[in-house]
Design an enzyme around this catalytic site. Structure first.
Site, PDB file in Angstrom:
ATOM      1  CE  LYS A  92      -3.892   1.835   2.957  1.00  0.00           C
ATOM      2  NZ  LYS A  92      -4.559   1.815   4.047  1.00  0.00           N
ATOM      3  CB  SER A 167      -7.423   4.194   3.139  1.00  0.00           C
ATOM      4  OG  SER A 167      -6.527   3.535   4.145  1.00  0.00           O
ATOM      5  CB  SER A 191      -8.363   1.287   5.794  1.00  0.00           C
ATOM      6  OG  SER A 191      -8.872   2.413   6.217  1.00  0.00           O
TER       7      SER A 191
END
Length: 476
Positions: A92, A167, A191
Protein backbone atom coordinates in the site's frame (compact mmCIF):
# COMPACT_ATOMS: atom_id res chain seq x y z
CA UNK A 1 -5.74 -25.14 -1.57
CA UNK A 2 -5.14 -26.57 -5.05
CA UNK A 3 -4.41 -30.31 -5.10
CA UNK A 4 -0.66 -30.96 -5.43
CA UNK A 5 -1.29 -33.18 -8.46
CA UNK A 6 -3.41 -30.67 -10.36
CA UNK A 7 -1.52 -28.89 -13.15
CA UNK A 8 -1.75 -25.15 -13.62
CA UNK A 9 -4.04 -24.97 -16.64
CA UNK A 10 -3.40 -21.39 -17.75
CA UNK A 11 -1.82 -18.10 -16.83
CA UNK A 12 -5.18 -16.95 -15.46
CA UNK A 13 -5.25 -19.98 -13.16
CA UNK A 14 -1.67 -19.24 -12.10
CA UNK A 15 -2.56 -15.62 -11.31
CA UNK A 16 -5.37 -16.83 -9.00
CA UNK A 17 -3.45 -19.70 -7.42
CA UNK A 18 -3.20 -19.22 -3.62
CA UNK A 19 0.10 -17.70 -2.52
CA UNK A 20 1.05 -20.69 -0.34
CA UNK A 21 0.56 -22.96 -3.35
CA UNK A 22 2.62 -20.61 -5.52
CA UNK A 23 5.43 -20.85 -2.97
CA UNK A 24 5.23 -24.66 -3.06
CA UNK A 25 5.31 -24.71 -6.87
CA UNK A 26 8.42 -22.51 -6.81
CA UNK A 27 10.22 -24.69 -4.26
CA UNK A 28 9.40 -27.78 -6.31
CA UNK A 29 10.66 -25.99 -9.46
CA UNK A 30 7.34 -26.45 -11.27
CA UNK A 31 7.25 -22.71 -11.90
CA UNK A 32 9.86 -19.99 -11.49
CA UNK A 33 9.65 -16.61 -9.74
CA UNK A 34 10.37 -14.98 -13.09
CA UNK A 35 7.47 -16.78 -14.78
CA UNK A 36 5.13 -15.74 -12.00
CA UNK A 37 6.22 -12.09 -12.01
CA UNK A 38 5.88 -11.92 -15.79
CA UNK A 39 2.31 -13.26 -15.53
CA UNK A 40 1.35 -10.53 -13.08
CA UNK A 41 3.17 -7.69 -14.86
CA UNK A 42 1.46 -8.60 -18.14
CA UNK A 43 -1.91 -8.59 -16.38
CA UNK A 44 -1.19 -5.26 -14.68
CA UNK A 45 -0.19 -3.67 -18.00
CA UNK A 46 -3.32 -4.98 -19.70
CA UNK A 47 -5.95 -4.51 -17.00
CA UNK A 48 -4.88 -1.84 -14.53
CA UNK A 49 -5.49 1.12 -16.82
CA UNK A 50 -9.19 0.34 -16.23
CA UNK A 51 -8.85 -0.75 -12.60
CA UNK A 52 -6.51 1.89 -11.13
CA UNK A 53 -5.25 -0.43 -8.39
CA UNK A 54 -1.57 0.60 -8.62
CA UNK A 55 -0.04 4.05 -8.23
CA UNK A 56 3.46 2.76 -9.03
CA UNK A 57 4.40 -0.45 -10.85
CA UNK A 58 7.95 -1.52 -9.95
CA UNK A 59 8.42 -3.59 -13.12
CA UNK A 60 12.20 -3.26 -13.49
CA UNK A 61 12.88 -3.89 -9.80
CA UNK A 62 10.47 -6.82 -9.69
CA UNK A 63 11.96 -8.43 -12.80
CA UNK A 64 15.51 -8.05 -11.49
CA UNK A 65 14.52 -9.59 -8.16
CA UNK A 66 12.65 -12.39 -9.94
CA UNK A 67 15.60 -13.21 -12.19
CA UNK A 68 17.97 -13.37 -9.22
CA UNK A 69 15.58 -15.59 -7.27
CA UNK A 70 15.03 -17.83 -10.31
CA UNK A 71 18.78 -18.34 -10.67
CA UNK A 72 19.00 -19.16 -6.98
CA UNK A 73 16.20 -21.73 -7.27
CA UNK A 74 17.72 -23.60 -10.18
CA UNK A 75 21.29 -23.51 -8.94
CA UNK A 76 20.88 -24.45 -5.29
CA UNK A 77 19.05 -26.30 -2.56
CA UNK A 78 15.43 -25.18 -2.08
CA UNK A 79 14.92 -26.75 1.35
CA UNK A 80 15.89 -23.70 3.39
CA UNK A 81 14.18 -20.88 1.52
CA UNK A 82 12.04 -18.28 3.32
CA UNK A 83 8.31 -19.12 3.28
CA UNK A 84 7.20 -16.96 0.35
CA UNK A 85 10.35 -17.06 -1.77
CA UNK A 86 9.53 -15.66 -5.22
CA UNK A 87 5.84 -14.92 -4.58
CA UNK A 88 4.61 -11.51 -5.84
CA UNK A 89 2.95 -9.06 -3.43
CA UNK A 90 1.76 -5.45 -3.49
CA UNK A 91 2.46 -2.77 -0.87
CA UNK A 92 0.00 0.00 0.00
CA UNK A 93 1.26 3.48 -0.86
CA UNK A 94 1.11 4.58 2.78
CA UNK A 95 4.15 2.39 3.49
CA UNK A 96 7.69 3.23 2.44
CA UNK A 97 9.68 0.99 0.09
CA UNK A 98 13.29 2.14 -0.28
CA UNK A 99 14.03 3.72 -3.65
CA UNK A 100 10.37 3.93 -4.70
CA UNK A 101 7.98 6.93 -4.57
CA UNK A 102 5.56 7.01 -1.63
CA UNK A 103 2.74 9.46 -2.33
CA UNK A 104 0.36 8.81 0.60
CA UNK A 105 -2.35 9.46 -1.98
CA UNK A 106 -1.52 13.14 -2.42
CA UNK A 107 -0.03 14.66 -5.60
CA UNK A 108 2.39 16.93 -3.71
CA UNK A 109 4.29 13.82 -2.55
CA UNK A 110 3.98 11.90 -5.80
CA UNK A 111 7.69 12.21 -6.65
CA UNK A 112 9.00 11.78 -3.09
CA UNK A 113 11.26 8.70 -3.12
CA UNK A 114 11.50 6.77 0.14
CA UNK A 115 14.97 6.46 1.65
CA UNK A 116 14.15 3.40 3.75
CA UNK A 117 11.84 0.40 4.09
CA UNK A 118 9.09 0.47 6.68
CA UNK A 119 9.47 -2.28 9.25
CA UNK A 120 6.59 -4.29 7.80
CA UNK A 121 8.14 -4.01 4.32
CA UNK A 122 11.46 -5.28 5.68
CA UNK A 123 9.69 -8.37 7.07
CA UNK A 124 7.93 -8.93 3.76
CA UNK A 125 11.22 -8.79 1.88
CA UNK A 126 12.87 -11.12 4.40
CA UNK A 127 10.06 -13.64 3.79
CA UNK A 128 11.14 -13.82 0.14
CA UNK A 129 8.31 -11.88 -1.49
CA UNK A 130 8.84 -9.93 -4.72
CA UNK A 131 7.18 -6.50 -4.59
CA UNK A 132 5.27 -5.68 -7.78
CA UNK A 133 4.35 -2.12 -6.89
CA UNK A 134 2.60 0.38 -4.64
CA UNK A 135 -1.19 0.22 -4.52
CA UNK A 136 -3.68 3.05 -4.58
CA UNK A 137 -4.94 4.55 -1.35
CA UNK A 138 -7.34 7.32 -0.48
CA UNK A 139 -5.72 10.68 0.21
CA UNK A 140 -3.64 10.24 3.40
CA UNK A 141 -5.52 6.99 3.97
CA UNK A 142 -8.37 8.86 5.62
CA UNK A 143 -11.41 7.86 3.54
CA UNK A 144 -13.26 4.57 2.88
CA UNK A 145 -13.22 4.96 -0.91
CA UNK A 146 -10.11 5.31 -3.08
CA UNK A 147 -10.57 8.43 -5.21
CA UNK A 148 -7.69 10.75 -4.27
CA UNK A 149 -7.55 14.06 -6.15
CA UNK A 150 -4.92 13.99 -8.89
CA UNK A 151 -5.05 10.20 -9.36
CA UNK A 152 -7.42 7.93 -11.27
CA UNK A 153 -10.01 6.36 -8.96
CA UNK A 154 -9.51 2.73 -7.99
CA UNK A 155 -12.37 0.56 -9.18
CA UNK A 156 -13.94 -2.68 -8.08
CA UNK A 157 -13.05 -5.59 -10.40
CA UNK A 158 -16.49 -7.14 -9.80
CA UNK A 159 -18.10 -4.05 -11.35
CA UNK A 160 -15.95 -1.15 -12.51
CA UNK A 161 -18.68 1.38 -11.73
CA UNK A 162 -18.21 0.72 -7.99
CA UNK A 163 -15.48 1.46 -5.47
CA UNK A 164 -13.20 -1.25 -4.05
CA UNK A 165 -13.45 0.58 -0.72
CA UNK A 166 -10.66 2.37 1.09
CA UNK A 167 -8.22 3.23 2.17
CA UNK A 168 -6.64 -0.10 1.09
CA UNK A 169 -8.80 -0.03 -2.04
CA UNK A 170 -5.96 -0.54 -4.49
CA UNK A 171 -4.59 -3.42 -2.41
CA UNK A 172 -7.92 -5.26 -2.42
CA UNK A 173 -8.62 -4.54 -6.10
CA UNK A 174 -5.17 -5.84 -7.08
CA UNK A 175 -5.76 -9.16 -5.30
CA UNK A 176 -9.36 -9.62 -6.46
CA UNK A 177 -8.40 -8.96 -10.09
CA UNK A 178 -5.43 -11.35 -10.04
CA UNK A 179 -2.85 -8.56 -10.30
CA UNK A 180 -0.83 -9.91 -7.36
CA UNK A 181 -0.91 -12.98 -5.16
CA UNK A 182 -1.80 -11.12 -1.95
CA UNK A 183 -1.40 -7.64 -0.50
CA UNK A 184 -0.29 -5.62 2.49
CA UNK A 185 -2.84 -3.14 3.77
CA UNK A 186 -3.48 -1.00 6.83
CA UNK A 187 -6.57 -0.33 8.88
CA UNK A 188 -7.30 2.72 11.05
CA UNK A 189 -11.09 2.54 10.90
CA UNK A 190 -11.94 -0.35 8.60
CA UNK A 191 -9.39 0.24 5.83
CA UNK A 192 -8.52 -3.47 5.46
CA UNK A 193 -11.87 -5.01 6.36
CA UNK A 194 -13.97 -2.70 4.16
CA UNK A 195 -11.99 -3.21 0.94
CA UNK A 196 -11.80 -6.97 1.62
CA UNK A 197 -15.59 -7.00 1.95
CA UNK A 198 -16.13 -4.87 -1.18
CA UNK A 199 -13.85 -7.14 -3.24
CA UNK A 200 -14.76 -10.59 -1.90
CA UNK A 201 -11.53 -11.25 0.02
CA UNK A 202 -10.18 -12.10 3.45
CA UNK A 203 -8.78 -9.15 5.40
CA UNK A 204 -7.32 -9.21 8.90
CA UNK A 205 -6.98 -6.22 11.21
CA UNK A 206 -4.62 -7.59 13.88
CA UNK A 207 -4.57 -6.79 17.57
CA UNK A 208 -2.80 -3.66 18.70
CA UNK A 209 0.88 -4.48 19.10
CA UNK A 210 0.82 -7.53 16.83
CA UNK A 211 2.49 -5.81 13.87
CA UNK A 212 5.11 -3.12 14.46
CA UNK A 213 4.78 0.36 12.99
CA UNK A 214 8.57 0.76 12.94
CA UNK A 215 10.38 2.97 12.29
CA UNK A 216 7.75 5.35 13.69
CA UNK A 217 6.45 4.68 17.17
CA UNK A 218 2.70 4.95 16.92
CA UNK A 219 -0.16 5.66 14.58
CA UNK A 220 -2.82 7.86 16.17
CA UNK A 221 -2.76 6.39 19.67
CA UNK A 222 -2.72 2.84 18.39
CA UNK A 223 -5.92 2.84 16.33
CA UNK A 224 -4.19 1.78 13.11
CA UNK A 225 -2.63 -1.58 12.23
CA UNK A 226 -0.89 -3.15 9.23
CA UNK A 227 -2.40 -6.42 8.08
CA UNK A 228 -2.95 -8.87 5.20
CA UNK A 229 -5.46 -9.02 2.35
CA UNK A 230 -5.71 -12.38 0.58
CA UNK A 231 -8.00 -14.80 -1.25
CA UNK A 232 -7.88 -17.52 1.41
CA UNK A 233 -7.77 -17.64 5.18
CA UNK A 234 -4.54 -19.67 5.10
CA UNK A 235 -2.79 -17.12 2.86
CA UNK A 236 -3.92 -14.26 5.12
CA UNK A 237 -2.79 -16.15 8.23
CA UNK A 238 0.61 -16.94 6.75
CA UNK A 239 1.15 -13.30 5.72
CA UNK A 240 0.18 -12.20 9.22
CA UNK A 241 2.86 -14.57 10.56
CA UNK A 242 5.36 -12.78 8.32
CA UNK A 243 4.25 -9.30 9.40
CA UNK A 244 4.06 -9.99 13.13
CA UNK A 245 6.73 -9.35 15.71
CA UNK A 246 8.29 -6.86 18.08
CA UNK A 247 10.78 -4.26 16.92
CA UNK A 248 13.00 -2.60 19.51
CA UNK A 249 11.25 0.39 21.03
CA UNK A 250 7.68 -0.43 19.97
CA UNK A 251 5.16 1.26 22.31
CA UNK A 252 2.84 -1.78 22.14
CA UNK A 253 3.78 -5.42 21.64
CA UNK A 254 2.46 -8.94 21.93
CA UNK A 255 4.30 -12.26 22.23
CA UNK A 256 4.76 -14.29 19.07
CA UNK A 257 1.84 -16.64 18.39
CA UNK A 258 2.30 -20.24 19.43
CA UNK A 259 1.45 -22.09 17.27
CA UNK A 260 1.66 -19.91 14.19
CA UNK A 261 -1.39 -18.30 12.63
CA UNK A 262 -0.93 -20.56 9.61
CA UNK A 263 -1.16 -23.60 11.88
CA UNK A 264 -4.28 -22.07 13.47
CA UNK A 265 -5.89 -21.97 10.02
CA UNK A 266 -5.74 -25.77 9.88
CA UNK A 267 -7.07 -26.35 13.40
CA UNK A 268 -10.74 -26.87 14.16
CA UNK A 269 -11.92 -24.36 16.78
CA UNK A 270 -13.40 -25.45 20.09
CA UNK A 271 -17.10 -24.85 20.65
CA UNK A 272 -17.23 -21.07 20.87
CA UNK A 273 -19.59 -18.62 22.56
CA UNK A 274 -20.57 -16.29 19.75
CA UNK A 275 -22.64 -13.11 19.80
CA UNK A 276 -24.09 -11.45 16.73
CA UNK A 277 -25.85 -8.25 15.79
CA UNK A 278 -27.05 -6.41 12.71
CA UNK A 279 -27.50 -3.20 14.70
CA UNK A 280 -24.61 -0.88 15.58
CA UNK A 281 -25.60 1.31 18.54
CA UNK A 282 -26.06 4.25 18.32
CA UNK A 283 -25.80 4.46 14.52
CA UNK A 284 -28.55 2.05 13.57
CA UNK A 285 -29.42 -1.10 11.68
CA UNK A 286 -27.67 -2.56 8.66
CA UNK A 287 -29.51 -2.61 5.34
CA UNK A 288 -31.40 -5.78 4.47
CA UNK A 289 -28.65 -6.83 2.06
CA UNK A 290 -25.96 -6.44 4.73
CA UNK A 291 -28.05 -8.21 7.35
CA UNK A 292 -28.42 -11.27 5.13
CA UNK A 293 -24.79 -12.50 5.29
CA UNK A 294 -24.71 -12.08 9.08
CA UNK A 295 -27.84 -14.18 9.51
CA UNK A 296 -26.54 -16.73 7.02
CA UNK A 297 -23.29 -17.14 8.94
CA UNK A 298 -25.15 -17.30 12.26
CA UNK A 299 -27.17 -20.25 10.95
CA UNK A 300 -24.00 -21.95 9.73
CA UNK A 301 -22.24 -21.42 13.06
CA UNK A 302 -25.14 -23.03 14.87
CA UNK A 303 -24.96 -25.98 12.49
CA UNK A 304 -21.23 -26.25 13.22
CA UNK A 305 -22.01 -26.65 16.93
CA UNK A 306 -21.19 -23.20 18.31
CA UNK A 307 -23.30 -21.39 20.89
CA UNK A 308 -24.78 -18.33 19.17
CA UNK A 309 -26.87 -15.61 20.82
CA UNK A 310 -27.83 -12.01 19.94
CA UNK A 311 -25.69 -9.34 21.56
CA UNK A 312 -23.46 -6.35 20.90
CA UNK A 313 -21.35 -3.92 22.93
CA UNK A 314 -22.69 -0.41 23.43
CA UNK A 315 -20.66 2.02 21.31
CA UNK A 316 -22.46 5.13 22.55
CA UNK A 317 -20.14 8.05 23.11
CA UNK A 318 -17.37 6.71 20.86
CA UNK A 319 -17.97 8.64 17.64
CA UNK A 320 -16.82 12.08 18.83
CA UNK A 321 -13.55 11.10 20.55
CA UNK A 322 -12.67 8.57 17.86
CA UNK A 323 -13.24 11.19 15.16
CA UNK A 324 -10.95 13.63 16.99
CA UNK A 325 -8.16 11.04 17.14
CA UNK A 326 -8.77 9.90 13.56
CA UNK A 327 -8.76 13.36 11.97
CA UNK A 328 -5.53 14.20 13.80
CA UNK A 329 -3.78 11.99 11.26
CA UNK A 330 -4.68 14.46 8.53
CA UNK A 331 -3.23 17.38 10.47
CA UNK A 332 -0.14 15.36 11.43
CA UNK A 333 0.70 14.76 7.76
CA UNK A 334 1.76 18.38 7.46
CA UNK A 335 0.36 18.81 3.94
CA UNK A 336 -0.71 22.41 3.18
CA UNK A 337 -4.49 22.63 3.40
CA UNK A 338 -4.76 24.12 -0.07
CA UNK A 339 -3.12 20.97 -1.51
CA UNK A 340 -5.74 18.65 0.00
CA UNK A 341 -9.07 17.47 -1.31
CA UNK A 342 -12.20 19.06 0.10
CA UNK A 343 -12.94 16.43 2.77
CA UNK A 344 -9.39 16.32 4.11
CA UNK A 345 -9.16 20.11 4.00
CA UNK A 346 -12.32 20.19 6.11
CA UNK A 347 -10.79 17.68 8.54
CA UNK A 348 -7.50 19.59 8.73
CA UNK A 349 -9.37 22.78 9.59
CA UNK A 350 -10.93 20.98 12.58
CA UNK A 351 -7.52 20.43 14.16
CA UNK A 352 -7.75 20.35 17.96
CA UNK A 353 -5.21 21.47 20.54
CA UNK A 354 -3.09 19.07 22.57
CA UNK A 355 -5.41 19.08 25.56
CA UNK A 356 -8.46 18.31 23.45
CA UNK A 357 -6.60 15.48 21.75
CA UNK A 358 -5.56 13.89 25.04
CA UNK A 359 -9.08 14.20 26.43
CA UNK A 360 -10.40 12.45 23.31
CA UNK A 361 -7.84 9.65 23.74
CA UNK A 362 -8.90 9.17 27.36
CA UNK A 363 -12.61 9.16 26.44
CA UNK A 364 -11.95 6.67 23.66
CA UNK A 365 -10.01 4.39 26.01
CA UNK A 366 -12.76 4.43 28.65
CA UNK A 367 -15.31 3.28 26.07
CA UNK A 368 -12.80 0.76 24.68
CA UNK A 369 -12.64 -0.86 28.15
CA UNK A 370 -16.40 -1.32 28.02
CA UNK A 371 -16.18 -2.85 24.53
CA UNK A 372 -13.49 -5.32 25.61
CA UNK A 373 -15.51 -6.11 28.75
CA UNK A 374 -18.34 -7.40 26.55
CA UNK A 375 -16.02 -10.26 25.56
CA UNK A 376 -15.84 -11.56 29.14
CA UNK A 377 -18.92 -13.54 28.13
CA UNK A 378 -18.16 -14.20 24.46
CA UNK A 379 -15.28 -15.49 22.38
CA UNK A 380 -16.36 -13.96 19.06
CA UNK A 381 -18.75 -11.27 17.82
CA UNK A 382 -20.24 -11.46 14.31
CA UNK A 383 -21.18 -8.13 12.71
CA UNK A 384 -21.65 -6.64 9.25
CA UNK A 385 -18.52 -5.08 7.81
CA UNK A 386 -20.42 -2.08 6.49
CA UNK A 387 -24.00 -0.98 7.10
CA UNK A 388 -24.99 -0.80 3.44
CA UNK A 389 -23.61 -2.20 0.17
CA UNK A 390 -20.72 -0.83 -1.85
CA UNK A 391 -21.11 2.69 -3.25
CA UNK A 392 -20.45 3.79 -6.82
CA UNK A 393 -17.23 5.52 -7.81
CA UNK A 394 -17.86 9.24 -7.39
CA UNK A 395 -21.17 8.71 -5.61
CA UNK A 396 -20.31 11.30 -2.94
CA UNK A 397 -17.91 13.41 -5.03
CA UNK A 398 -20.28 16.35 -5.44
CA UNK A 399 -21.35 16.52 -1.81
CA UNK A 400 -19.98 19.04 0.64
CA UNK A 401 -17.69 17.72 3.40
CA UNK A 402 -20.47 18.42 5.89
CA UNK A 403 -22.78 16.16 3.85
CA UNK A 404 -20.11 13.50 3.23
CA UNK A 405 -18.96 12.95 6.82
CA UNK A 406 -22.25 11.56 8.21
CA UNK A 407 -22.61 9.30 5.18
CA UNK A 408 -19.18 7.73 5.50
CA UNK A 409 -19.50 7.44 9.30
CA UNK A 410 -22.78 5.57 8.85
CA UNK A 411 -21.38 3.28 6.14
CA UNK A 412 -18.30 2.13 8.05
CA UNK A 413 -19.87 2.18 11.55
CA UNK A 414 -19.22 -1.52 12.42
CA UNK A 415 -15.44 -1.16 12.01
CA UNK A 416 -13.94 1.74 14.06
CA UNK A 417 -14.94 0.48 17.54
CA UNK A 418 -12.35 -2.27 17.27
CA UNK A 419 -9.64 0.12 16.15
CA UNK A 420 -10.42 2.00 19.35
CA UNK A 421 -10.31 -1.16 21.48
CA UNK A 422 -7.32 -2.67 19.67
CA UNK A 423 -9.08 -6.00 19.18
CA UNK A 424 -8.48 -8.31 16.22
CA UNK A 425 -11.11 -8.69 13.55
CA UNK A 426 -11.30 -10.49 10.24
CA UNK A 427 -13.53 -9.83 7.23
CA UNK A 428 -14.61 -12.82 5.17
CA UNK A 429 -16.74 -12.98 2.00
CA UNK A 430 -20.34 -14.25 2.19
CA UNK A 431 -22.20 -14.06 -1.10
CA UNK A 432 -23.19 -11.13 -3.31
CA UNK A 433 -25.63 -8.23 -3.33
CA UNK A 434 -28.28 -7.46 -5.96
CA UNK A 435 -25.64 -5.69 -8.10
CA UNK A 436 -23.39 -8.75 -8.14
CA UNK A 437 -20.94 -7.17 -5.71
CA UNK A 438 -19.45 -9.16 -2.84
CA UNK A 439 -20.84 -9.00 0.68
CA UNK A 440 -19.13 -10.08 3.86
CA UNK A 441 -19.14 -10.27 7.62
CA UNK A 442 -16.54 -9.45 10.22
CA UNK A 443 -15.58 -11.71 13.09
CA UNK A 444 -14.25 -9.85 16.13
CA UNK A 445 -12.25 -11.57 18.85
CA UNK A 446 -10.79 -11.00 22.27
CA UNK A 447 -7.55 -9.01 22.47
CA UNK A 448 -4.58 -10.97 21.07
CA UNK A 449 -6.82 -13.86 20.00
CA UNK A 450 -6.32 -13.72 16.23
CA UNK A 451 -5.79 -17.49 16.25
CA UNK A 452 -9.38 -18.09 17.37
CA UNK A 453 -10.73 -15.89 14.59
CA UNK A 454 -8.49 -17.52 11.98
CA UNK A 455 -9.55 -21.03 13.03
CA UNK A 456 -13.22 -20.04 12.92
CA UNK A 457 -12.86 -18.25 9.58
CA UNK A 458 -11.14 -21.32 8.11
CA UNK A 459 -13.96 -23.52 9.40
CA UNK A 460 -16.49 -21.23 7.67
CA UNK A 461 -14.38 -21.21 4.50
CA UNK A 462 -14.32 -25.02 4.44
CA UNK A 463 -18.10 -25.18 4.91
CA UNK A 464 -18.83 -22.36 2.45
CA UNK A 465 -15.88 -22.13 0.02
CA UNK A 466 -15.31 -18.93 -1.95
CA UNK A 467 -11.90 -19.49 -3.61
CA UNK A 468 -13.43 -20.42 -6.99
CA UNK A 469 -15.33 -17.15 -7.40
CA UNK A 470 -13.58 -14.65 -9.68
CA UNK A 471 -14.75 -11.41 -11.32
CA UNK A 472 -15.45 -11.68 -15.04
CA UNK A 473 -13.28 -8.61 -15.64
CA UNK A 474 -10.21 -10.56 -14.51
CA UNK A 475 -10.69 -13.76 -16.51
CA UNK A 476 -9.23 -12.63 -19.82
Amino acid sequence: MIDDREPIASKVDLAFTPALEQARLIRSKEISPLELVEVYLERIERLDTQLGSYFTVMADLALADAKAKTEQIFKGDTSDLPPFFGVPISIKDLNAVAGVPCSYGTPVLRSQVAAFDDGVVMRIKQAGFIILGKTATSELGSLPYTEPPGFPPARNPWNLDYTPGGSSGGAAASVAAGLCALAQGSDGGGSIRGPACCCGLVGIKPSRGRVSYAPIGDRQSGISANGPIARTVADAAALLDVMSGYVTGDPYWLPDPNPSFLVASSQKPDRLRIAFSTVIPPVGEASQECQKPVLEIVKLLEELGHSVTPGCPDFNGLIEPFTTVWLSGVAAAGIPKEALGSVNRYLAERTCNAGEYLRAVCQMQVIARQIVGFFDNFDVLVLPVYLHPTIRVGEWANLSPEETMPKLANWVAPCPPFNASGQPSIAIPVGFDSNGLPLGVQLVGRPAQEATLISLAAQIEAAKPWIGKRPAFALS
